[in-house]
Design an enzyme around this catalytic site. Structure first.
Site, short mmCIF file in Angstrom:
data_model
loop_
_atom_site.label_atom_id
_atom_site.label_comp_id
_atom_site.label_asym_id
_atom_site.label_seq_id
_atom_site.Cartn_x
_atom_site.Cartn_y
_atom_site.Cartn_z
N LYS A 165 0.71 -1.79 -0.14
CA LYS A 165 0.15 0.37 -0.11
C LYS A 165 0.97 1.21 0.00
CE LYS A 165 -3.76 -2.17 2.41
NZ LYS A 165 -5.09 -2.18 3.56
N TYR A 186 -12.05 -3.12 -3.45
CA TYR A 186 -12.63 -2.32 -2.42
C TYR A 186 -13.56 -2.50 -2.47
CZ TYR A 186 -7.82 -2.04 0.44
OH TYR A 186 -7.24 -2.15 0.47
N PHE A 243 -15.30 3.93 6.86
CA PHE A 243 -13.90 4.08 6.59
C PHE A 243 -13.61 3.86 5.28
CE2 PHE A 243 -13.91 -0.70 7.45
CZ PHE A 243 -13.26 -1.18 6.77
N ARG A 282 -1.79 -14.16 3.85
CA ARG A 282 -2.38 -13.89 5.09
C ARG A 282 -1.75 -14.24 6.26
NH1 ARG A 282 -7.23 -10.52 4.19
NH2 ARG A 282 -7.67 -10.92 5.85
N THR A 310 -5.78 -7.24 11.25
CA THR A 310 -6.14 -6.26 10.34
C THR A 310 -5.00 -4.65 10.92
OG1 THR A 310 -7.97 -6.89 8.93
CG2 THR A 310 -7.12 -4.36 9.00
N ARG A 315 2.56 -6.59 9.60
CA ARG A 315 1.94 -5.60 9.85
C ARG A 315 2.20 -5.57 11.47
NH1 ARG A 315 -3.96 -7.17 7.42
NH2 ARG A 315 -3.81 -5.36 5.92
N ASN A 365 -1.52 -0.40 6.91
CA ASN A 365 -1.39 -1.38 7.39
C ASN A 365 -0.72 -1.88 6.15
OD1 ASN A 365 -3.23 -2.42 6.71
ND2 ASN A 365 -4.56 -3.59 7.25
N HIS A 421 -1.89 -5.59 1.11
CA HIS A 421 -2.70 -5.77 1.27
C HIS A 421 -2.51 -7.45 0.52
CE1 HIS A 421 -7.35 -6.63 -1.12
NE2 HIS A 421 -6.33 -7.41 -1.24
N GLU A 432 -9.28 -10.52 -7.81
CA GLU A 432 -8.25 -8.93 -8.04
C GLU A 432 -7.18 -9.28 -8.85
OE1 GLU A 432 -9.26 -8.77 -3.23
OE2 GLU A 432 -7.76 -9.52 -3.57
#
Ligand code: IDP
Ligand code: MG
Length: 150
Positions: A9, A49, A57, A85, A91, A102, A112, A115, A126
């Site tokens: 990100k 998203y 948010f 993951r 998160t 993270r 964070n 993704h 995606e």
């Protein structure tokens, strides 16, 4: 083998963590099959998203994700979706355990760093969004040292 999407990100790019994050993915034994630096247009982020549309948010998330370049990565491996993951951690960076990306590099729930697709359906969707040109297929010679192939 599963293929999944990872995004570094804008906070990860701004903080100079692209190499660190790519290194974690590579060292785990995931094969890189797509890699690019991109400034995502709003429409791409809306599609990416869509599941969060209407949440409190959502607008700040899209503003954050559009604030600078991101690095899109396609990685492949056995159970790659869950493996990624796990490498990312939960998160909220303040709650993410050490040795996760993270957990090691952040304290924020919004900023964070990474993704990762959360299931086979979202991974396929995606990857098509971020790599419409397709992935880079190559014979990975480290495979036999990373997996039990028998
Ligand atoms: P994930 O990235 O761990 O899968 P999601 O619940 O899918 O988490 O949320 C997508 C992204 O939206 C998060 O990574 C984070 O950047 C942002 N986000 C999620 N929940 C919140 C929140 O409560 N406040 C602010 N941002 C959030
Ligand atoms: Mg998610």
């Amino acid at each position: 083998m599963e293929t999944t999407l990872v995004l570094v990100k804008p906070d990860g790019v701004q903080r100079g963590l692209v190499g660190t994050i790519l290194a974690r993915l590579e060292r785990k034994g995931l094969q890189l099959v797509g890699l690019k630096l991109a400034r995502p247009p709003r429409a791409l982020l809306e599609a990416h998203y869509a599941v969060h549309q209407g949440k409190g948010f959502y607008e700040s998330l899209l503003a954050f994700m559009g604030s600078g370049p991101v690095v899109a990565v396609a990685v492949r491996g056995a159970g790659a979706i869950a493996v990624v993951r796990g490498l990312m951690g939960p998160t909220n960076g303040a709650e993410a355990p050490p040795a996760t990306l993270r957990g090691d590099f952040g304290l924020s729930r919004s900023f964070n760093l990474v993704h990762g697709s959360d299931g086979p359906g979202t991974a396929a969707a995606e990857l098509a969004l971020w790599f419409p040109e397709g992935l880079v297929e190559w014979e990975w010679n480290a495979l036999r040292w990373v997996y039990d192939l028998e």
